[in-house]
Design an enzyme around this catalytic site. Structure first.
Site, short mmCIF file in Angstrom:
data_model
loop_
_atom_site.label_atom_id
_atom_site.label_comp_id
_atom_site.label_asym_id
_atom_site.label_seq_id
_atom_site.Cartn_x
_atom_site.Cartn_y
_atom_site.Cartn_z
N ALA A 154 0.81 -1.22 0.00
CA ALA A 154 0.00 0.00 0.00
C ALA A 154 0.84 1.27 0.00
O ALA A 154 0.33 2.34 -0.29
CB ALA A 154 -0.92 0.00 1.22
N LYS A 155 2.10 1.17 0.39
CA LYS A 155 3.04 2.30 0.41
C LYS A 155 2.47 3.49 1.14
O LYS A 155 2.52 4.64 0.67
CB LYS A 155 3.46 2.66 -1.02
CG LYS A 155 4.20 1.52 -1.73
CD LYS A 155 4.63 1.91 -3.13
CE LYS A 155 5.41 0.80 -3.81
NZ LYS A 155 4.58 -0.37 -4.13
N ARG A 156 1.96 3.24 2.34
CA ARG A 156 1.34 4.30 3.13
C ARG A 156 2.40 5.19 3.76
O ARG A 156 3.51 4.74 4.09
CB ARG A 156 0.46 3.71 4.22
CG ARG A 156 -0.70 2.86 3.72
CD ARG A 156 -1.56 3.59 2.73
NE ARG A 156 -2.85 2.93 2.52
CZ ARG A 156 -3.64 3.18 1.49
NH1 ARG A 156 -3.29 4.06 0.58
NH2 ARG A 156 -4.79 2.54 1.37
#
Length: 270
Positions: free
Chosen positions: A91-93
Site C-alpha cells: 500500500a506504500k502508506r
C-alpha cells in the site's frame, strides 16, 4: 517474521507472488464471474501456495476496480486455507501520525495483512503507528526498482546516499520490535549489496524480477543473508499472466517453480 522464516524453510522458497489483478487480462470465463478478482486470485493461490514464501496484493489494483471487498476475501482466504504463507499488503502508506494510525488500522485490522509497505519520507513519527504492531511486518521503501527512484534516493546526505540513510535508520532506530523490513529493487544489485551490509540479516522485499527484467542470480547473490535467505523476491505479471488462456493457473505454477529454481541455484546456503 516467524511465519516468513518458516515459509522460507518449509517451501525452500524466496518467491513472493504479487497479486496485481488486471481484469482486462483475465481469461473470459474468469472475467465474467461475479467476483472475478477473487476467483482469479484463488486459482493462482491454489496453484502456487506450496512454492512461495509470501503473497503481495497491490492495493491500487483493487481500489481502481472498487474491489476492496475482494482484497479482503483474498487475504482471508490465504489465512484460512494456507495459514503458513504470510500476506504483504503493498500500500506504500505514509502520512502524519494521526492519519498513519488510521492507515495502520486499515492494513492490520480491516485487511488483516501480516505486513504492509510504507513510505519513510515523513520520518519516524509517521512510521511509529505501524511499528507498534510488533507482530506485523513494516516494510519501508529504501531503494526502489524504478529508474526514477534515483531522483531522490541517490541524493547525497552527509556523505551518504539517501537510501543508505534510510537503511541505517531502519537498522538502528526503527527496528526495536524486530519487525522492520526494507524494499530494495533487484534492478540495482550494487545498492542491494550495500543495504545488506548496513542492515545485517534484516529481510528485504526485492521487486524488479520478471516483467522488469532484473538479473535474478545477481540480485540473489547481492542481497542474500549469511544463511542464504533474507529475501522476498517478488514477481507479479510474469507469473499471473504466464498464459492468457484457461490454463493460466498451471502456467502460473510453472512460472513460479521456474523462478524458485532460478533463485535457489544462486543461494549460497540452504
Amino acid at each position: 517474521m516467524t511465519t516468513l522464516k518458516e515459509a522460507w524453510a518449509a517451501h525452500d522458497s524466496l518467491v513472493c507472488v504479487g497479486l496485481d489483478p488486471e481484469i482486462e487480462r483475465f481469461p473470459k470465463h474468469i472475467a465474467a464471474e461475479p467476483s472475478p478478482i477473487f476467483q482469479f486470485n484463488k486459482a493462482i493461490i491454489d496453484a502456487t501456495h506450496d512454492l512461495v514464501c509470501a503473497y503481495k496484493p497491490q492495493f491500487a489494483h483493487y481500489a481502481a476496480y472498487e474491489a476492496e471487498d475482494q482484497l479482503e476475501r483474498t487475504i482471508e482466504y490465504v489465512h484460512r486455507i494456507y495459514p503458513a504463507v504470510p500476506v504483504i499488503l503493498d500500500a506504500k502508506r505514509g502520512d502524519i501520525g494521526s492519519t498513519a494510525e488510521r492507515y495502520a488500522i486499515e492494513a492490520f485490522e480491516r485487511y488483516g495483512a501480516d505486513a504492509v509497505t510504507v513510505n519513510p519520507y515523513l520520518g519516524t513519527d509517521a512510521l511509529e503507528p505501524f511499528l507498534r504492531h510488533a507482530d506485523r511486518g513494516v516494510i519501508v521503501l529504501c531503494r526502489t526498482s524504478n529508474k526514477g527512484g534515483a531522483d531522490l534516493q541517490d541524493l547525497e546526505v552527509g556523505g551518504q546516499r539517501l537510501f543508505q540513510v534510510v537503511a541505517q535508520l531502519a537498522a538502528q532506530r526503527w527496528n526495536t520490535n524486530g519487525n522492520c523490513l526494507l524494499v530494495v529493487g533487484a534492478t540495482y544489485p550494487q545498492e542491494l549489496a550495500q543495504v545488506r551490509q548496513i542492515v545485517g540479516d534484516m529481510p528485504l522485499l526485492v521487486p524488479g524480477v520478471g516483467a522488469q527484467g532484473a538479473d535474478v542470480a545477481q540480485a540473489v547473490r547481492a542481497g542474500q543473508d549469511a544463511r542464504g535467505t533474507g529475501l522476498i523476491v517478488s514477481s507479479s505479471r510474469a507469473i499471473l499472466y504466464a498464459s492468457a488462456g484457461d490454463d493460466f493457473a498451471p502456467a502460473a505454477r510453472a512460472a513460479t517453480e521456474a523462478l524458485r529454481q532460478e533463485i535457489n541455484r544462486s543461494r549460497s546456503a540452504r
